[in-house]
Motif scaffolding. Structure first.
Motif, PDB file in Angstrom:
ATOM      1  N   SER A   7       1.265   7.142   3.858  1.00  0.00           N
ATOM      2  CA  SER A   7       1.685   6.407   5.050  1.00  0.00           C
ATOM      3  C   SER A   7       1.669   4.909   4.776  1.00  0.00           C
ATOM      4  O   SER A   7       1.026   4.440   3.826  1.00  0.00           O
ATOM      5  N   ASP A   8       2.378   4.157   5.611  1.00  0.00           N
ATOM      6  CA  ASP A   8       2.260   2.691   5.621  1.00  0.00           C
ATOM      7  C   ASP A   8       2.412   2.041   4.246  1.00  0.00           C
ATOM      8  O   ASP A   8       1.481   1.413   3.736  1.00  0.00           O
ATOM      9  N   ILE A   9       3.608   2.188   3.685  1.00  0.00           N
ATOM     10  CA  ILE A   9       3.921   1.546   2.394  1.00  0.00           C
ATOM     11  C   ILE A   9       4.213   0.057   2.597  1.00  0.00           C
ATOM     12  O   ILE A   9       3.827  -0.775   1.769  1.00  0.00           O
ATOM     13  N   HIS A  10       4.909  -0.248   3.696  1.00  0.00           N
ATOM     14  CA  HIS A  10       5.184  -1.650   4.055  1.00  0.00           C
ATOM     15  C   HIS A  10       5.805  -2.468   2.926  1.00  0.00           C
ATOM     16  O   HIS A  10       5.340  -3.564   2.600  1.00  0.00           O
ATOM     17  N   GLY A  11       6.845  -1.930   2.319  1.00  0.00           N
ATOM     18  CA  GLY A  11       7.620  -2.712   1.345  1.00  0.00           C
ATOM     19  C   GLY A  11       6.889  -3.048   0.062  1.00  0.00           C
ATOM     20  O   GLY A  11       7.296  -3.969  -0.661  1.00  0.00           O
ATOM     21  N   GLY A  35       5.251   7.177   8.170  1.00  0.00           N
ATOM     22  CA  GLY A  35       5.863   6.017   8.822  1.00  0.00           C
ATOM     23  C   GLY A  35       5.451   4.667   8.275  1.00  0.00           C
ATOM     24  O   GLY A  35       4.405   4.506   7.646  1.00  0.00           O
ATOM     25  N   ASP A  36       6.328   3.691   8.521  1.00  0.00           N
ATOM     26  CA  ASP A  36       6.242   2.304   8.029  1.00  0.00           C
ATOM     27  C   ASP A  36       6.536   2.210   6.531  1.00  0.00           C
ATOM     28  O   ASP A  36       5.655   1.942   5.703  1.00  0.00           O
ATOM     29  N   LEU A  37       7.817   2.394   6.231  1.00  0.00           N
ATOM     30  CA  LEU A  37       8.315   2.143   4.876  1.00  0.00           C
ATOM     31  C   LEU A  37       8.356   0.643   4.614  1.00  0.00           C
ATOM     32  O   LEU A  37       8.170   0.204   3.482  1.00  0.00           O
ATOM     33  N   CYS A 117       2.616  12.452  13.095  1.00  0.00           N
ATOM     34  CA  CYS A 117       2.903  11.343  14.015  1.00  0.00           C
ATOM     35  C   CYS A 117       2.551  10.041  13.304  1.00  0.00           C
ATOM     36  O   CYS A 117       1.795  10.050  12.331  1.00  0.00           O
ATOM     37  N   HIS A 118       3.109   8.930  13.791  1.00  0.00           N
ATOM     38  CA  HIS A 118       2.753   7.644  13.176  1.00  0.00           C
ATOM     39  C   HIS A 118       1.449   7.148  13.792  1.00  0.00           C
ATOM     40  O   HIS A 118       0.430   7.071  13.119  1.00  0.00           O
ATOM     41  N   GLY A 119       1.468   6.817  15.093  1.00  0.00           N
ATOM     42  CA  GLY A 119       0.261   6.289  15.724  1.00  0.00           C
ATOM     43  C   GLY A 119      -0.632   7.376  16.287  1.00  0.00           C
ATOM     44  O   GLY A 119      -1.778   7.547  15.886  1.00  0.00           O
ATOM     45  N   GLY A 149      -0.957   8.011  10.907  1.00  0.00           N
ATOM     46  CA  GLY A 149      -1.116   6.804  10.089  1.00  0.00           C
ATOM     47  C   GLY A 149      -1.412   5.626  10.990  1.00  0.00           C
ATOM     48  O   GLY A 149      -2.234   5.725  11.899  1.00  0.00           O
ATOM     49  N   HIS A 150      -0.763   4.468  10.728  1.00  0.00           N
ATOM     50  CA  HIS A 150      -0.725   3.307  11.625  1.00  0.00           C
ATOM     51  C   HIS A 150      -1.963   2.416  11.585  1.00  0.00           C
ATOM     52  O   HIS A 150      -1.852   1.203  11.674  1.00  0.00           O
ATOM     53  N   THR A 151      -3.167   2.989  11.460  1.00  0.00           N
ATOM     54  CA  THR A 151      -4.370   2.140  11.437  1.00  0.00           C
ATOM     55  C   THR A 151      -4.659   1.604  10.039  1.00  0.00           C
ATOM     56  O   THR A 151      -5.466   0.692   9.876  1.00  0.00           O
ATOM     57  N   HIS A 152      -4.063   2.203   9.020  1.00  0.00           N
ATOM     58  CA  HIS A 152      -4.291   1.822   7.614  1.00  0.00           C
ATOM     59  C   HIS A 152      -5.724   2.132   7.162  1.00  0.00           C
ATOM     60  O   HIS A 152      -6.225   1.485   6.242  1.00  0.00           O
ATOM     61  N   LEU A 153      -6.372   3.080   7.803  1.00  0.00           N
ATOM     62  CA  LEU A 153      -7.747   3.462   7.441  1.00  0.00           C
ATOM     63  C   LEU A 153      -7.799   4.970   7.195  1.00  0.00           C
ATOM     64  O   LEU A 153      -7.389   5.747   8.062  1.00  0.00           O
TER      65      LEU A 153
HETATM   66 ZN    ZN Z   1       1.582   0.089   9.230  1.00  0.00          ZN
END
Ligand code: ZN
Length: 246
Positions: A7-11, A35-37, A117-119, A149-153
């Motif tokens: 999750s959460d690769i963020h570029g 989510g969050d490519l 789910c993302h959040g 995902g979403h919390t990055h933890l």
């Molecule tokens: Zn994120």
């Protein structure tokens, strides 16, 4: 079946490549992305191209994917995140913008036992930050396991006889054996911008036959990711935070 949960690769292309290389050795056969490519990092196009090569892939959008593809306003984003959304919009190819725009929103049920789910299953933009949030989230999902995902933890919440407990995953290669009659909310942490003060890229492997999830951290070339951020018009803080994992 062995699933790569990420999750959460963020570029962050360097972090993505390092977890995909590690996953190869794990003999993973299906990918689940939460989510969050894009957003924050300097390689949004390259990340989307890498992701399109992964098969089979179950994928949902994140809040940054939604904002970058202009399906949502940036009103709820802080100034640094909003600046990164603008930069990503300006630098994304038209094909990649279309790819982001067609990503499905969560919650998405992919088998009788699994929801993505993302959040939160209650709302893709909600955060599950503690047992109260998790207790609410369990009310919105019927499957035994929900990945988020979403919390990055990296985190595992369990629900047994309506009692909800949270477990923060702090050690490398931590195994969670899934038990009967317990439901789970599981977050594999963030690939491209971990926020638990451990800068290594985070992912997990779910083995549905052995009924276990193993959490992993892998180092990656942080300097290269930082140099890309500082060489373009992105806020400098987005480079600095990568090396401390916040
Ligand atoms: Zn994120």
């Amino acid at each position: 079946m062995r699933y790569l949960l990420f999750s959460d690769i963020h570029g962050n292309l360097e972090a993505l490549r390092s977890i995909l290389a590690a996953a190869k050795k794990e003999a993973v056969d299906t990918y689940i992305f939460l989510g969050d490519l894009v957003g924050y990092g300097a390689s949004p196009n390259e990340v989307i191209q890498e992701i399109q090569k992964l098969k089979p892939l179950h994928i949902i959008r994140g809040n940054h994917d939604k904002a970058v593809s202009e399906l949502d306003s940036i009103e709820t984003f802080n100034p640094v995140a909003a600046a990164a959304i603008h930069w990503t919009r300006d630098n994304l190819s038209e094909d990649n913008r279309k790819y982001l725009a067609q990503l499905p929103s969560g919650p998405k049920i992919i088998s009788e036992n699994l929801t993505l789910c993302h959040g939160s299953p209650a709302d893709e933009d909600y955060y599950i930050f503690g047992e109260f949030d998790a207790a609410e989230a369990f009310m919105y999902t019927d499957t035994v396991i929900t990945f988020f995902g979403h919390t990055h933890l990296p985190f595992v919440y369990t629900e047994e006889d309506r009692l909800v407990k949270g477990k923060f995953i702090t050690s490398k290669n931590q195994k969670v054996k899934l038990q009967e009659k317990i439901r789970y909310l599981i977050n594999p942490g963030s690939v491209g911008q971990p926020r638990d003060r451990n800068p290594d890229a985070s992912y997990a492997v779910f083995d549905s036959d052995e009924k276990k999830v193993v959490f992993h951290r892998v180092p990656y070339d942080i300097k290269a990711a930082q140099e890309k951020i500082t060489s373009v018009d992105l806020p400098r803080s987005l480079a600095d935070r990568l090396e401390i994992g916040i």
